[in-house]
Design a protein around this motif. Structure first.
Motif, PDB file in Angstrom:
ATOM      1  N   GLN A 120       0.819  -1.212   0.000  1.00 45.49           N
ATOM      2  CA  GLN A 120       0.000   0.000   0.000  1.00 45.49           C
ATOM      3  C   GLN A 120       0.859   1.271   0.000  1.00 45.49           C
ATOM      4  OE1 GLN A 120      -0.450  -2.541   2.372  1.00 45.49           O
ATOM      5  NE2 GLN A 120      -1.917  -3.482   0.982  1.00 45.49           N
ATOM      6  N   GLY A 121       2.191   1.119   0.014  1.00 42.65           N
ATOM      7  CA  GLY A 121       3.084   2.259  -0.025  1.00 42.65           C
ATOM      8  C   GLY A 121       3.388   2.862   1.328  1.00 42.65           C
ATOM      9  N   SER A 122       2.961   2.222   2.376  1.00 43.34           N
ATOM     10  CA  SER A 122       3.177   2.745   3.723  1.00 43.34           C
ATOM     11  C   SER A 122       4.292   1.965   4.405  1.00 43.34           C
ATOM     12  CB  SER A 122       1.863   2.659   4.504  1.00 43.34           C
ATOM     13  OG  SER A 122       1.976   3.281   5.747  1.00 43.34           O
ATOM     14  N   HIS A 123       4.062   1.566   5.613  1.00 42.90           N
ATOM     15  CA  HIS A 123       5.019   0.734   6.339  1.00 42.90           C
ATOM     16  C   HIS A 123       4.266  -0.425   6.966  1.00 42.90           C
ATOM     17  CE1 HIS A 123       3.549   3.357   9.573  1.00 42.90           C
ATOM     18  NE2 HIS A 123       3.797   2.339  10.352  1.00 42.90           N
ATOM     19  N   ASP A 131      16.532   3.210   7.517  1.00 42.47           N
ATOM     20  CA  ASP A 131      15.171   3.602   7.151  1.00 42.47           C
ATOM     21  C   ASP A 131      15.204   5.046   6.648  1.00 42.47           C
ATOM     22  OD1 ASP A 131      13.998   1.157   8.024  1.00 42.47           O
ATOM     23  OD2 ASP A 131      14.233   1.844  10.077  1.00 42.47           O
ATOM     24  N   PHE A 132      14.493   5.319   5.560  1.00 41.77           N
ATOM     25  CA  PHE A 132      14.576   6.629   4.911  1.00 41.77           C
ATOM     26  C   PHE A 132      13.285   7.432   5.024  1.00 41.77           C
ATOM     27  CE2 PHE A 132      14.286   8.855   0.637  1.00 41.77           C
ATOM     28  CZ  PHE A 132      14.905  10.006   1.073  1.00 41.77           C
ATOM     29  N   ILE A 133      12.217   6.957   4.409  1.00 38.15           N
ATOM     30  CA  ILE A 133      10.979   7.723   4.359  1.00 38.15           C
ATOM     31  C   ILE A 133       9.812   6.779   4.110  1.00 38.15           C
ATOM     32  CG2 ILE A 133      11.089   8.146   1.862  1.00 38.15           C
ATOM     33  CD1 ILE A 133      10.087  11.024   2.436  1.00 38.15           C
ATOM     34  N   THR A 192       5.138  10.739   0.051  1.00 35.04           N
ATOM     35  CA  THR A 192       5.722  11.542  -1.028  1.00 35.04           C
ATOM     36  C   THR A 192       4.709  11.825  -2.134  1.00 35.04           C
ATOM     37  OG1 THR A 192       6.535   9.635  -2.294  1.00 35.04           O
ATOM     38  CG2 THR A 192       8.001  10.529  -0.587  1.00 35.04           C
ATOM     39  N   LEU A 193       3.512  11.276  -2.017  1.00 37.66           N
ATOM     40  CA  LEU A 193       2.475  11.446  -3.042  1.00 37.66           C
ATOM     41  C   LEU A 193       1.569  12.625  -2.717  1.00 37.66           C
ATOM     42  CD1 LEU A 193       1.469   7.689  -3.378  1.00 37.66           C
ATOM     43  CD2 LEU A 193       3.076   8.978  -4.815  1.00 37.66           C
ATOM     44  N   HIS A 194       1.149  13.347  -3.739  1.00 43.42           N
ATOM     45  CA  HIS A 194       0.242  14.474  -3.537  1.00 43.42           C
ATOM     46  C   HIS A 194      -1.110  14.028  -2.986  1.00 43.42           C
ATOM     47  CE1 HIS A 194       2.836  17.491  -5.244  1.00 43.42           C
ATOM     48  NE2 HIS A 194       3.046  16.728  -6.312  1.00 43.42           N
ATOM     49  N   ALA A 195      -1.502  12.797  -3.261  1.00 44.58           N
ATOM     50  CA  ALA A 195      -2.804  12.294  -2.816  1.00 44.58           C
ATOM     51  C   ALA A 195      -2.841  12.000  -1.316  1.00 44.58           C
ATOM     52  CB  ALA A 195      -3.159  11.027  -3.591  1.00 44.58           C
ATOM     53  N   VAL A 196      -1.681  11.962  -0.676  1.00 50.91           N
ATOM     54  CA  VAL A 196      -1.623  11.671   0.759  1.00 50.91           C
ATOM     55  C   VAL A 196      -1.418  12.993   1.488  1.00 50.91           C
ATOM     56  CG1 VAL A 196      -0.343  10.460   2.568  1.00 50.91           C
ATOM     57  CG2 VAL A 196      -0.702   9.369   0.347  1.00 50.91           C
ATOM     58  N   PRO A 197      -2.394  13.375   2.329  1.00 53.93           N
ATOM     59  CA  PRO A 197      -2.262  14.651   3.037  1.00 53.93           C
ATOM     60  C   PRO A 197      -1.176  14.592   4.112  1.00 53.93           C
ATOM     61  CG  PRO A 197      -4.209  13.478   3.785  1.00 53.93           C
ATOM     62  CD  PRO A 197      -3.623  12.673   2.655  1.00 53.93           C
ATOM     63  N   GLY A 198      -0.654  15.764   4.453  1.00 54.13           N
ATOM     64  CA  GLY A 198       0.314  15.843   5.538  1.00 54.13           C
ATOM     65  C   GLY A 198       1.741  15.984   5.047  1.00 54.13           C
ATOM     66  N   ASP A 199       2.630  16.024   6.018  1.00 54.65           N
ATOM     67  CA  ASP A 199       4.052  16.209   5.740  1.00 54.65           C
ATOM     68  C   ASP A 199       4.720  14.891   5.372  1.00 54.65           C
ATOM     69  OD1 ASP A 199       3.884  18.920   6.359  1.00 54.65           O
ATOM     70  OD2 ASP A 199       4.239  18.549   8.493  1.00 54.65           O
ATOM     71  N   LEU A 200       5.947  15.011   4.886  1.00 55.19           N
ATOM     72  CA  LEU A 200       6.766  13.835   4.622  1.00 55.19           C
ATOM     73  C   LEU A 200       7.065  13.128   5.938  1.00 55.19           C
ATOM     74  CD1 LEU A 200       9.389  15.310   2.135  1.00 55.19           C
ATOM     75  CD2 LEU A 200       7.407  13.889   1.582  1.00 55.19           C
ATOM     76  N   ALA A 201       7.011  11.812   5.945  1.00 59.77           N
ATOM     77  CA  ALA A 201       7.325  11.018   7.144  1.00 59.77           C
ATOM     78  C   ALA A 201       8.737  10.464   6.991  1.00 59.77           C
ATOM     79  CB  ALA A 201       6.310   9.902   7.337  1.00 59.77           C
TER      80      ALA A 201
END
Length: 114
Positions: free
Chosen positions: A6-9, A53-55, A60-69
């Motif tokens: 899903q692109g998360s962790h 671990d990086f990000i 990094t996607l515009h569709a995901v609200p909020g800051d970079l994790a």
């Protein structure tokens, strides 16, 4: 694999054979504390692997609200067992993109190859 399907962790370390067939995804039970491996270095002669671990890729996607994790940890592995031995949290999660194991010569220890 920096992130999950899903692109998360959590992400995984993907292992492939010489014919690029997927052998496994490690560890079997990844940590839940932002495991998004990016950098990797291996010393099979020492049974040692480290990952950084990086990000969280989804952030990094515009569709995901909020800051970079951004992530800030280094994982020390038992290379043969493909198991994390310890996690080292860095003082600031600034996105530890790379990690390197270096050859050292200790007194009485093995001599690095020429």
């Amino acid at each position: 694999m920096m992130g999950s399907a899903q692109g998360s962790h959590p992400g995984r370390v993907a292992e492939f054979d010489r014919d690029l067939h997927l052998v496994g995804e490690h560890p079997a039970n990844p940590p839940a504390d932002g495991f998004n491996p990016h950098g990797i270095s291996v010393r099979p002669d020492m049974n040692l692997m480290v990952t950084s671990d990086f990000i969280c890729p989804a952030t990094t996607l515009h569709a995901v609200p909020g800051d970079l994790a951004l992530r800030g940890s280094v994982r020390v592995w038992d290379f043969k067992a493909r198991r994390i031995l310890r996690s080292v949290t860095l003082p600031t999660a600034a996105g530890s993109i790379d990690v390197k194991l270096i050859l050292t010569t200790a007194v009485g220890g093995p001599t690095p190859p020429a």
